[in-house]
Design a protein around this motif. Structure first.
Motif, PDB file in Angstrom:
ATOM      1  N   GLN A 187       0.827  -1.211   0.000  1.00 43.41           N
ATOM      2  CA  GLN A 187       0.000   0.000   0.000  1.00 43.41           C
ATOM      3  C   GLN A 187       0.863   1.264   0.000  1.00 43.41           C
ATOM      4  OE1 GLN A 187      -3.397   0.198   2.885  1.00 43.41           O
ATOM      5  NE2 GLN A 187      -2.732  -1.871   3.411  1.00 43.41           N
ATOM      6  N   ALA A 188       1.887   1.255   0.845  1.00 46.60           N
ATOM      7  CA  ALA A 188       2.736   2.434   0.998  1.00 46.60           C
ATOM      8  C   ALA A 188       3.489   2.752  -0.291  1.00 46.60           C
ATOM      9  CB  ALA A 188       3.723   2.217   2.146  1.00 46.60           C
ATOM     10  N   VAL A 189       4.131   1.747  -0.863  1.00 49.12           N
ATOM     11  CA  VAL A 189       4.938   1.971  -2.067  1.00 49.12           C
ATOM     12  C   VAL A 189       4.045   2.265  -3.268  1.00 49.12           C
ATOM     13  CG1 VAL A 189       6.652   0.946  -3.629  1.00 49.12           C
ATOM     14  CG2 VAL A 189       6.812   0.570  -1.156  1.00 49.12           C
ATOM     15  N   ASP A 190       2.910   1.590  -3.342  1.00 53.03           N
ATOM     16  CA  ASP A 190       1.967   1.860  -4.425  1.00 53.03           C
ATOM     17  C   ASP A 190       1.505   3.319  -4.372  1.00 53.03           C
ATOM     18  OD1 ASP A 190       0.172   0.800  -6.617  1.00 53.03           O
ATOM     19  OD2 ASP A 190      -1.370   1.480  -5.202  1.00 53.03           O
ATOM     20  N   TYR A 191       1.269   3.826  -3.168  1.00 51.85           N
ATOM     21  CA  TYR A 191       0.864   5.233  -3.027  1.00 51.85           C
ATOM     22  C   TYR A 191       1.991   6.162  -3.467  1.00 51.85           C
ATOM     23  CZ  TYR A 191      -0.452   9.706  -1.117  1.00 51.85           C
ATOM     24  OH  TYR A 191      -0.738  11.044  -1.009  1.00 51.85           O
ATOM     25  N   LEU A 192       3.222   5.851  -3.078  1.00 57.15           N
ATOM     26  CA  LEU A 192       4.358   6.685  -3.470  1.00 57.15           C
ATOM     27  C   LEU A 192       4.470   6.769  -4.991  1.00 57.15           C
ATOM     28  CD1 LEU A 192       7.053   5.504  -0.877  1.00 57.15           C
ATOM     29  CD2 LEU A 192       5.923   7.742  -0.938  1.00 57.15           C
ATOM     30  N   VAL A 193       4.297   5.640  -5.652  1.00 55.68           N
ATOM     31  CA  VAL A 193       4.369   5.624  -7.115  1.00 55.68           C
ATOM     32  C   VAL A 193       3.244   6.455  -7.711  1.00 55.68           C
ATOM     33  CG1 VAL A 193       4.203   4.176  -9.180  1.00 55.68           C
ATOM     34  CG2 VAL A 193       5.529   3.382  -7.214  1.00 55.68           C
ATOM     35  N   LYS A 194       2.045   6.258  -7.216  1.00 56.13           N
ATOM     36  CA  LYS A 194       0.883   6.973  -7.771  1.00 56.13           C
ATOM     37  C   LYS A 194       0.918   8.470  -7.461  1.00 56.13           C
ATOM     38  CE  LYS A 194      -2.406   3.178  -8.274  1.00 56.13           C
ATOM     39  NZ  LYS A 194      -1.385   2.175  -8.502  1.00 56.13           N
ATOM     40  N   SER A 195       1.734   8.869  -6.478  1.00 54.65           N
ATOM     41  CA  SER A 195       1.884  10.296  -6.178  1.00 54.65           C
ATOM     42  C   SER A 195       2.973  10.932  -7.036  1.00 54.65           C
ATOM     43  CB  SER A 195       2.204  10.497  -4.696  1.00 54.65           C
ATOM     44  OG  SER A 195       3.503  10.020  -4.386  1.00 54.65           O
ATOM     45  N   GLY A 196       3.574  10.137  -7.931  1.00 55.41           N
ATOM     46  CA  GLY A 196       4.547  10.681  -8.869  1.00 55.41           C
ATOM     47  C   GLY A 196       5.983  10.231  -8.663  1.00 55.41           C
ATOM     48  N   CYS A 197       6.250   9.420  -7.635  1.00 55.80           N
ATOM     49  CA  CYS A 197       7.620   8.971  -7.362  1.00 55.80           C
ATOM     50  C   CYS A 197       7.970   7.759  -8.239  1.00 55.80           C
ATOM     51  CB  CYS A 197       7.777   8.599  -5.893  1.00 55.80           C
ATOM     52  SG  CYS A 197       7.379   9.943  -4.754  1.00 55.80           S
ATOM     53  N   ARG A 198       9.184   7.718  -8.725  1.00 59.16           N
ATOM     54  CA  ARG A 198       9.635   6.604  -9.566  1.00 59.16           C
ATOM     55  C   ARG A 198      10.913   5.948  -9.042  1.00 59.16           C
ATOM     56  NH1 ARG A 198       5.344   7.138 -10.815  1.00 59.16           N
ATOM     57  NH2 ARG A 198       4.328   7.265 -12.859  1.00 59.16           N
ATOM     58  N   LYS A 199      11.708   6.705  -8.336  1.00 57.72           N
ATOM     59  CA  LYS A 199      12.984   6.204  -7.814  1.00 57.72           C
ATOM     60  C   LYS A 199      12.862   6.110  -6.293  1.00 57.72           C
ATOM     61  CE  LYS A 199      17.954   7.151  -8.145  1.00 57.72           C
ATOM     62  NZ  LYS A 199      18.972   8.153  -8.579  1.00 57.72           N
ATOM     63  N   ILE A 200      12.376   4.946  -5.819  1.00 59.85           N
ATOM     64  CA  ILE A 200      12.018   4.781  -4.397  1.00 59.85           C
ATOM     65  C   ILE A 200      13.038   3.892  -3.700  1.00 59.85           C
ATOM     66  CG2 ILE A 200      10.232   4.031  -2.792  1.00 59.85           C
ATOM     67  CD1 ILE A 200       8.220   4.440  -5.124  1.00 59.85           C
ATOM     68  N   ALA A 201      13.715   4.452  -2.715  1.00 59.10           N
ATOM     69  CA  ALA A 201      14.698   3.687  -1.940  1.00 59.10           C
ATOM     70  C   ALA A 201      13.998   2.930  -0.812  1.00 59.10           C
ATOM     71  CB  ALA A 201      15.754   4.617  -1.363  1.00 59.10           C
ATOM     72  N   LEU A 202      14.534   1.773  -0.506  1.00 61.87           N
ATOM     73  CA  LEU A 202      14.038   0.958   0.612  1.00 61.87           C
ATOM     74  C   LEU A 202      15.111   0.847   1.680  1.00 61.87           C
ATOM     75  CD1 LEU A 202      12.077  -1.081   1.994  1.00 61.87           C
ATOM     76  CD2 LEU A 202      13.176  -2.879   0.623  1.00 61.87           C
ATOM     77  N   PHE A 203      14.790   1.254   2.911  1.00 61.89           N
ATOM     78  CA  PHE A 203      15.652   1.015   4.064  1.00 61.89           C
ATOM     79  C   PHE A 203      14.998  -0.115   4.859  1.00 61.89           C
ATOM     80  CE2 PHE A 203      18.160   5.227   4.830  1.00 61.89           C
ATOM     81  CZ  PHE A 203      18.540   5.228   3.499  1.00 61.89           C
ATOM     82  N   ARG A 204      15.624  -1.268   4.885  1.00 63.27           N
ATOM     83  CA  ARG A 204      15.011  -2.450   5.497  1.00 63.27           C
ATOM     84  C   ARG A 204      15.909  -3.039   6.580  1.00 63.27           C
ATOM     85  NH1 ARG A 204      15.889  -7.412   1.129  1.00 63.27           N
ATOM     86  NH2 ARG A 204      18.151  -7.546   1.384  1.00 63.27           N
ATOM     87  N   THR A 205      15.350  -3.986   7.337  1.00 63.20           N
ATOM     88  CA  THR A 205      16.142  -4.725   8.318  1.00 63.20           C
ATOM     89  C   THR A 205      16.611  -6.028   7.678  1.00 63.20           C
ATOM     90  OG1 THR A 205      16.202  -5.466  10.620  1.00 63.20           O
ATOM     91  CG2 THR A 205      14.238  -6.041   9.349  1.00 63.20           C
ATOM     92  N   GLY A 206      17.456  -6.789   8.397  1.00 61.63           N
ATOM     93  CA  GLY A 206      17.984  -8.039   7.856  1.00 61.63           C
ATOM     94  C   GLY A 206      16.891  -9.026   7.503  1.00 61.63           C
TER      95      GLY A 206
END
Length: 335
Positions: A171-190
């Motif tokens: 949901q979060a990343v889909d919203y970011l894309v639909k708001s115009g973002c194309r280059k989305i970085a992911l900060f994740r845990t192990g």
């Protein structure tokens, strides 16, 4: 008389044996009514409270529920604890909390301590360091009911209650894309814990579902504020700044925001930032953070209900694996 009296104190004050006091407190009819009344009246007057740990050692069972938590100071986990304690208290159980501090050896020690106390059951969320689950196998082999919450071991056949991490991340990343973002970085845990895999997969599938190629150079292992500040500063200096960041938790998102603002970047005009958890950090940050609500309190309630049902019914219940819905909360850090 000291503030918290013991059976030994009562025996000394009334000039009777410790065993007589113990039996009188338990209502044993072999003790005369006069003595029972005298002991119980004295205990009530001096606010005697039985030692739950000592009783469990003696009786080999208790009304104690052990809880293993990775971090007490974490908003999500403190919310889970609130749900557990409210539910346990309503059902007549007492909660004993052990903090692993995300350390494997401390987690093993927690299990040993709770087994020694003969708790009725254990609620646990595994630490990020854990790769060997033999301590949990030993607990199960001992016949102690075990329910995992939030983080669990998929190799063990046991009850667990988790958030819908995959859906929340999607949901979060889909919203970011639909708001115009194309280059989305992911900060994740192990990736050794299930929530990391589920949130990463949610991110990847949302990217693909929107027709964007996955860029592995945008995926970083970073799951706390301090490291997020340092890493974001390096990314800014590399002149390859993403137009959005999706962080594994709100603390990490707050670190990203701090570094971006320090570099003069406007949020969300220049860069959007999204977290996960919906803790107090997300609500008081400047700007406030768009995030995914985990419902920690509800998770605690459901996990505790499941454990108590398992304690009181033992093997008569099927293995239950419950998923708590997540929800995207839009705030000022995204477009």
């Amino acid at each position: 008389m000291k503030s918290q009296i013991t059976i030994k104190d009562i025996a000394k004050a009334l000039n009777i044996s410790i065993s007589t006091v113990s039996r009188a407190l338990n209502g044993n009819t072999e003790i005369s009514k006069a003595t029972r009344d005298k002991v119980q009246s004295f205990a009530q007057e001096h606010h005697y409270k039985p030692n739950a740990i000592a009783l469990s050692l003696k009786m080999r069972h208790s009304n104690l529920i052990g809880v293993i938590i990775p971090e007490i100071v974490h908003h999500f986990f403190s919310s889970v604890i609130s749900g557990i304690e409210d539910t346990a208290n309503d059902k007549g159980y007492t909660v004993v909390i052990c903090q692993s501090s995300e350390n494997y050896y401390r987690e093993v020690k927690c299990i040993e301590t709770l087994m020694s106390a003969h708790v009725s059951g254990v609620l646990a969320s595994i630490s990020k360091e854990v790769k060997d689950f033999s301590h949990y196998k030993e607990l199960m082999e001992d016949g102690t009911p075990l329910v995992f919450y939030d983080r669990f071991c998929p190799d063990l056949v046991t009850d667990h209650v988790v958030a819908d991490d995959y859906s929340g991340a999607f949901q979060a990343v889909d919203y970011l894309v639909k708001s115009g973002c194309r280059k989305i970085a992911l900060f994740r845990t192990g990736n050794n814990i299930t929530i990391a895999k589920d949130r990463t997969n949610g991110y990847l599938d949302a990217i693909k579902a929107n027709g964007i190629m996955v860029d592995d150079s945008l995926i970083f292992e970073c799951d706390n504020r301090d490291n997020a500040i340092t890493l974001t500063e390096k990314i800014i200096k590399s002149n390859s700044l993403p137009d959005a960041f999706f962080a594994v938790n709100d603390d990490t998102a707050s670190g990203i925001i701090y570094a971006l603002k320090l570099a003069g970047k406007k949020i969300p005009q220049d860069v959007s930032v999204c977290g996960f958890g919906d803790g107090i950090v997300a609500q008081i940050s400047d700007p406030t953070i768009t995030t995914v609500e985990q419902n920690g309190y509800e998770m605690g309630v459901e996990a505790c209900k499941l454990l108590i049902a398992r304690i009181e019914n033992k093997d008569s219940l099927p293995i239950t694996q419950e998923t708590i819905p997540t929800r995207l909360i839009l705030r000022e850090s995204t477009k």
